[in-house]
Design a protein around this motif. Structure first.
Motif, PDB file in Angstrom:
ATOM      1  N   GLU A   1       0.834  -1.209   0.000  1.00 22.80           N
ATOM      2  CA  GLU A   1       0.000   0.000   0.000  1.00 22.80           C
ATOM      3  C   GLU A   1       0.866   1.255   0.000  1.00 22.80           C
ATOM      4  OE1 GLU A   1      -2.572  -0.395   3.400  1.00 22.80           O
ATOM      5  OE2 GLU A   1      -4.217  -1.140   2.139  1.00 22.80           O
ATOM      6  N   LEU A   2       1.926   1.201   0.788  1.00 27.04           N
ATOM      7  CA  LEU A   2       2.844   2.333   0.856  1.00 27.04           C
ATOM      8  C   LEU A   2       3.458   2.606  -0.518  1.00 27.04           C
ATOM      9  CD1 LEU A   2       4.712   4.398   2.319  1.00 27.04           C
ATOM     10  CD2 LEU A   2       6.264   2.488   2.741  1.00 27.04           C
TER      11      LEU A   2
ATOM     12  N   ILE B   1       1.097   4.418  -2.593  1.00 27.97           N
ATOM     13  CA  ILE B   1       0.971   5.828  -2.207  1.00 27.97           C
ATOM     14  C   ILE B   1       2.151   6.639  -2.761  1.00 27.97           C
ATOM     15  CG2 ILE B   1       0.958   7.444  -0.237  1.00 27.97           C
ATOM     16  CD1 ILE B   1      -0.519   5.246   1.345  1.00 27.97           C
ATOM     17  N   LEU B   2       3.349   6.083  -2.666  1.00 30.28           N
ATOM     18  CA  LEU B   2       4.537   6.791  -3.155  1.00 30.28           C
ATOM     19  C   LEU B   2       4.416   7.058  -4.651  1.00 30.28           C
ATOM     20  CD1 LEU B   2       7.303   4.808  -1.239  1.00 30.28           C
ATOM     21  CD2 LEU B   2       6.493   7.129  -0.736  1.00 30.28           C
TER      22      LEU B   2
ATOM     23  N   GLU C   1       1.350   9.754  -5.047  1.00 24.14           N
ATOM     24  CA  GLU C   1       1.541  11.089  -4.485  1.00 24.14           C
ATOM     25  C   GLU C   1       2.867  11.722  -4.893  1.00 24.14           C
ATOM     26  OE1 GLU C   1      -0.856  12.592  -2.713  1.00 24.14           O
ATOM     27  OE2 GLU C   1      -2.124  10.808  -2.928  1.00 24.14           O
ATOM     28  N   LEU C   2       3.899  10.903  -5.043  1.00 25.44           N
ATOM     29  CA  LEU C   2       5.227  11.476  -5.303  1.00 25.44           C
ATOM     30  C   LEU C   2       5.768  11.123  -6.681  1.00 25.44           C
ATOM     31  CD1 LEU C   2       6.929  10.727  -1.853  1.00 25.44           C
ATOM     32  CD2 LEU C   2       5.784  12.818  -2.569  1.00 25.44           C
TER      33      LEU C   2
ATOM     34  N   ILE D   1      13.724   5.467  -0.960  1.00 20.18           N
ATOM     35  CA  ILE D   1      13.051   6.754  -0.737  1.00 20.18           C
ATOM     36  C   ILE D   1      14.085   7.848  -0.439  1.00 20.18           C
ATOM     37  CG2 ILE D   1      11.346   8.008   0.659  1.00 20.18           C
ATOM     38  CD1 ILE D   1      10.029   5.265   1.225  1.00 20.18           C
TER      39      ILE D   1
ATOM     40  N   TRP E   1      15.709   9.099  -3.521  1.00 21.52           N
ATOM     41  CA  TRP E   1      14.805   9.973  -4.284  1.00 21.52           C
ATOM     42  C   TRP E   1      14.770  11.375  -3.678  1.00 21.52           C
ATOM     43  CZ3 TRP E   1      10.280  12.361  -2.576  1.00 21.52           C
ATOM     44  CH2 TRP E   1       9.480  12.948  -3.580  1.00 21.52           C
ATOM     45  N   VAL E   2      14.709  11.437  -2.324  1.00 21.27           N
ATOM     46  CA  VAL E   2      14.683  12.743  -1.663  1.00 21.27           C
ATOM     47  C   VAL E   2      15.965  13.511  -1.987  1.00 21.27           C
ATOM     48  CG1 VAL E   2      14.794  13.917   0.579  1.00 21.27           C
ATOM     49  CG2 VAL E   2      13.135  12.092   0.220  1.00 21.27           C
TER      50      VAL E   2
ATOM     51  N   SER F   1      14.492  17.743  -6.879  1.00 20.24           N
ATOM     52  CA  SER F   1      13.681  17.985  -8.069  1.00 20.24           C
ATOM     53  C   SER F   1      14.536  18.528  -9.206  1.00 20.24           C
ATOM     54  CB  SER F   1      12.534  18.945  -7.723  1.00 20.24           C
ATOM     55  OG  SER F   1      13.056  20.025  -6.982  1.00 20.24           O
TER      56      SER F   1
ATOM     57  N   LEU G   1      14.484   6.154   7.583  1.00 16.59           N
ATOM     58  CA  LEU G   1      14.714   7.288   6.674  1.00 16.59           C
ATOM     59  C   LEU G   1      15.663   8.284   7.336  1.00 16.59           C
ATOM     60  CD1 LEU G   1      11.131   7.872   5.235  1.00 16.59           C
ATOM     61  CD2 LEU G   1      13.175   7.408   3.885  1.00 16.59           C
TER      62      LEU G   1
ATOM     63  N   TYR H   1       0.548   7.998   6.458  1.00 19.24           N
ATOM     64  CA  TYR H   1       1.373   8.170   5.260  1.00 19.24           C
ATOM     65  C   TYR H   1       1.189   9.537   4.610  1.00 19.24           C
ATOM     66  CZ  TYR H   1       2.581   3.370   5.932  1.00 19.24           C
ATOM     67  OH  TYR H   1       3.063   2.231   6.487  1.00 19.24           O
TER      68      TYR H   1
ATOM     69  N   VAL I   1       4.329  11.612   3.500  1.00 15.85           N
ATOM     70  CA  VAL I   1       4.530  11.951   2.095  1.00 15.85           C
ATOM     71  C   VAL I   1       4.688  13.463   1.910  1.00 15.85           C
ATOM     72  CG1 VAL I   1       3.264  12.054  -0.085  1.00 15.85           C
ATOM     73  CG2 VAL I   1       3.516   9.880   1.085  1.00 15.85           C
TER      74      VAL I   1
ATOM     75  N   LEU J   1       8.160  14.371   2.877  1.00 13.55           N
ATOM     76  CA  LEU J   1       9.116  13.883   1.881  1.00 13.55           C
ATOM     77  C   LEU J   1       9.131  14.819   0.668  1.00 13.55           C
ATOM     78  CD1 LEU J   1       8.436  10.025   1.889  1.00 13.55           C
ATOM     79  CD2 LEU J   1      10.443  11.206   2.814  1.00 13.55           C
ATOM     80  N   TRP J   2       7.940  15.258   0.274  1.00 15.76           N
ATOM     81  CA  TRP J   2       7.813  16.107  -0.911  1.00 15.76           C
ATOM     82  C   TRP J   2       8.552  17.431  -0.706  1.00 15.76           C
ATOM     83  CZ3 TRP J   2       7.215  15.760  -5.769  1.00 15.76           C
ATOM     84  CH2 TRP J   2       6.896  16.897  -6.532  1.00 15.76           C
TER      85      TRP J   2
ATOM     86  N   LEU K   1      11.030  18.029   1.397  1.00 14.85           N
ATOM     87  CA  LEU K   1      12.480  17.787   1.441  1.00 14.85           C
ATOM     88  C   LEU K   1      13.047  17.596   0.029  1.00 14.85           C
ATOM     89  CD1 LEU K   1      12.574  15.407   4.524  1.00 14.85           C
ATOM     90  CD2 LEU K   1      13.594  17.693   4.394  1.00 14.85           C
ATOM     91  N   HIS K   2      12.310  16.860  -0.776  1.00 17.26           N
ATOM     92  CA  HIS K   2      12.717  16.575  -2.149  1.00 17.26           C
ATOM     93  C   HIS K   2      12.778  17.869  -2.966  1.00 17.26           C
ATOM     94  CE1 HIS K   2      12.637  14.414  -6.060  1.00 17.26           C
ATOM     95  NE2 HIS K   2      11.688  15.260  -6.421  1.00 17.26           N
ATOM     96  N   SER K   3      11.784  18.732  -2.746  1.00 17.01           N
ATOM     97  CA  SER K   3      11.723  19.983  -3.517  1.00 17.01           C
ATOM     98  C   SER K   3      12.855  20.935  -3.170  1.00 17.01           C
ATOM     99  CB  SER K   3      10.394  20.699  -3.253  1.00 17.01           C
ATOM    100  OG  SER K   3       9.344  19.801  -3.432  1.00 17.01           O
TER     101      SER K   3
ATOM    102  N   MET L   1      15.884  20.136  -2.494  1.00  8.78           N
ATOM    103  CA  MET L   1      17.204  19.657  -2.919  1.00  8.78           C
ATOM    104  C   MET L   1      17.660  20.325  -4.208  1.00  8.78           C
ATOM    105  SD  MET L   1      18.753  17.488  -1.013  1.00  8.78           S
ATOM    106  CE  MET L   1      18.330  16.976   0.620  1.00  8.78           C
TER     107      MET L   1
END
Ligand SMILES: Nc1ncnc2c1ncn2[C@@H]1O[C@H](COP(=O)(O)OP(=O)(O)O)[C@@H](O)[C@H]1O
Ligand SMILES: Nc1ncnc2c1ncn2[C@@H]1O[C@H](COP(=O)(O)OP(=O)(O)O)[C@@H](O)[C@H]1O
Ligand SMILES: [Mg+2]
Ligand SMILES: [Mg+2]
Lengths: 286, 275
Positions: A249-250, A253-254, A257-258, A276, A279-280, A284, B247, B261, B265, B268-269, B271-273, B275
């Motif tokens: 499920e996780l 979601i990833l 959403e991502l 993960i 990816w972080v 972007s 993580l 979640y 999420v 995470l978004w 943090l990702h943005s 970078m």
């Protein structure tokens, strides 16, 4: 011992107004040494299915073969030999416990089947299931639900069965106890080629431990395959009221959403965290 | 409101106390999850709340009524309980009778009674089985009926003692959602004894028992912050926390402890943005 079901049906209270067809034309082959998870909605027939494996229930139609033992509506002779080899842990430990002390409870099966159990072996089993030795002198009825469950498991393991049938064996265990119990079963499976049939609602466990998953719905076997393949049928599983493992499920979601794509290949949490994390850190890329 | 003041309990044959000097207050409308290893005293605590057991020390009160022989029946009307093992709870010869039984002495009209029975069986998905004998049902179905019996009574306080252990995950989720709704729309006080960490973190507050003592009391997120201590008391962090911990070890700087979640999420978004 290989297990085969040929055209097996089972009807509760046959020829009464409450007649209930709990198994319908089951055909499966489970090879010796496999670890099979049986999953399905409440009432789908899981407990009825496994009770055929040690002759607690006899098929209304068809034939069940467990190693050299055959069960059919007509003849069922060698039940004692079958039960000596096929150990079964019930869903509800109250159905299994009846002696005055845990020690007697543990020795009942061995005595009945003429199996020799040394004091050390007994103590080891007690410790394996996460109980203290002083429990041996207590009455099984004065224990908490989870403690009873552990005693019920220990009293089956002490018989050193070749096939171990587990009907929701970790329901009611605390989280650490549940984890350790599954690891114990897995260890027995690997080190002694013990065949395990596990009825479970924990899709995580089915995914992590079993090499085959058998999915039941309304008395029928609707899927039988490797867990990773079974869990690819997401829509179908939802349709018949089953959940996915939380990890899968996780991953969904990833993705949603991502827009982060990870294949569900049975990764550990460490591996997931690494993917993960990468990816972080990749960012972007602005 | 439930109040425990210096409560201790020892079973007659036992050497040690199963509950040791417990002080807790459960407020009206609160949802409290009780966690703890097998044998930590959770069921004993539940049975003390509605007088199935009487404390050996200290005092207990429910809605201001002190737990004494005199108030026992009043208190049992306020506190509805679903046990770990539903079989010990069945009294009727059919599912319908069983649910009706608890309603018989409440002084409600026949029609109202019937509606409550049907509604509660519907809610747990057992209407089809209303004429079946309770003890001939599968384990999970038995639990559903036991839950329906208590839902029908609409008690002010509901205690589930591992009442969902035999339900399939979907059934369990539906039930939790139902409890969440009830909890929001009424003043229902809900105590849920559970081993499911994901269920527990939905509660307003968590209590963790360890060997009969109160080991933790507080918000779900504070319990998860202690994730590396959970094993000591027979618990394990839920996947979301395990993942968050890992993580962080991978250098992902998650600041607020996520409870679901969606929250994870989001972080995470961001943090990702950056970078
Ligand atoms: N002793 C019994 N008598 C009559 N019907 C039963 C009995 N046990 C189970 N059933 C019915 O058989 C069906 C399958 O039950 P079961 O095998 O216990 O399901 P599961 O283990 O998948 O929850 C259910 O519809 C249940 O109501
Ligand atoms: N009827 C009883 N007689 C004696 N000891 C009991 C009885 N019931 C429970 N106990 C003991 O009391 C302790 C707490 O049990 P319980 O409240 O059932 O734990 P939990 O519900 O947290 O698993 C355990 O050590 C258990 O063995
Ligand atoms: Mg079952
Ligand atoms: Mg308990």
């Amino acid at each position: 011992m290989d297990i085969t079901f040929k055209n097996v049906s089972y009807i509760y209270q046959k020829n009464s107004p409450f007649e209930q067809r709990a198994l319908e034309d089951i055909n499966v082959q489970l090879p010796s040494g496999s670890f099979v998870s049986v999953v399905g909605h409440t009432g789908s027939g899981k407990s009825t299915f496994i009770q055929h494996l040690n002759g607690l229930l006899e098929p209304t139609e068809g034939v069940v073969q467990v190693g050299p033992y055959e069960l059919s509506p007509e003849k069922n002779k060698h039940l004692k030999g079958l039960r000596k080899n096929v150990g079964m842990v019930f869903q509800n430990p109250d159905h299994q416990l009846f002696e005055e002390t845990v020690q007697k409870e543990m020795m009942f099966g061995p005595k009945n089947f003429g199996i020799n159990v040394t004091g050390t072996e007994l103590e080891n089993v007690i410790k394996d299931v996460g109980l203290d030795l002083d429990i041996l002198s207590r009455s099984p009825f004065d224990l908490s639900g989870g403690q009873k469950k552990r005693v019920a498991i220990a009293s089956v393991l002490v018989l050193k069965p070749k096939v171990l049938i587990l009907d929701e064996p970790t329901a009611g265990l605390d989280p650490l106890g549940k984890y350790k119990m599954m690891e114990l079963f897995s260890h027995l499976h690997k080190s002694q080629q013990l065949t395990i049939i596990l009825v479970t609602h924990h899709m995580e466990d089915a995914l992590k431990y079993s090499d085959q998953m058998m999915v039941m719905n309304k008395g029928k076997v609707v899927l039988i395959d490797h867990p990773l393949n079974v869990f690819k049928r997401k829509e179908y599983l939802k349709e018949i009221g089953l959940a996915l493992p939380e990890k899968i499920e996780l991953i969904e979601i990833l993705q949603k959403e991502l827009n982060l794509t990870i294949d569900d290949a049975g990764q550990s949490v460490d591996e997931l965290a690494k993917s993960i994390g990468d990816w972080v850190k990749e960012g972007s890329g602005s | 409101m439930i109040e425990f003041e210096h409560v201790a309990f020892k079973y007659p044959q036992a050497e040690e106390e199963a509950i040791k000097n417990i002080n807790i207050t459960i407020n009206d409308g609160e949802w409290v999850a009780i966690l703890g290893h097998n044998g930590s005293g959770k069921s004993t605590l539940a049975k003390l709340t509605n007088g199935l057991l009487m404390p050996t020390e200290g005092s207990i009160s429910v809605n201001g009524l002190e737990l004494t022989e005199e108030h026992l029946w009043k208190i049992r009307r306020i506190v509805g309980m679903v046990f770990q093992n539903p079989e010990n709870q069945f009294v009727g010869t059919t599912v319908l009778d069983d649910v009706a039984f608890g309603l018989e002495n409440l002084g409600i009209s026949r029609e109202n009674m019937q509606r409550r029975i049907i509604d509660s069986l519907d809610t747990v998905g057992m209407s089809e089985y209303k004429l079946h004998e309770p003890f001939r049902l599968s384990g999970g179905q038995k639990q559903r009926v036991a839950i329906a019996s208590v839902l029908a009574i609409m008690p002010e306080i509901m205690i589930f003692d591992e009442a969902t252990t035999m339900l399939d995950p979907v059934g369990r989720r539906e039930l939790i959602r139902l409890i969440q709704d009830l909890h929001k729309s009424s003043d229902l006080t809900f105590l849920s004894i559970t081993h499911d960490m994901n269920e527990a973190i939905l509660a307003d507050r968590i209590i963790v028992l360890n060997d009969g003592e109160l080991w933790f009391e507080g918000k779900p997120s504070s319990l998860l912050e202690k994730s590396d201590e959970l094993e000591k008391v027979g618990l394990l962090p839920p996947l979301i926390t395990d993942l968050t911990d890992k993580l962080r070890k991978n250098g992902v700087n998650i600041t607020t402890q996520p409870l679901n979640y969606e929250e994870l999420v989001k972080q995470l978004w961001i943090l990702h943005s950056k970078m």
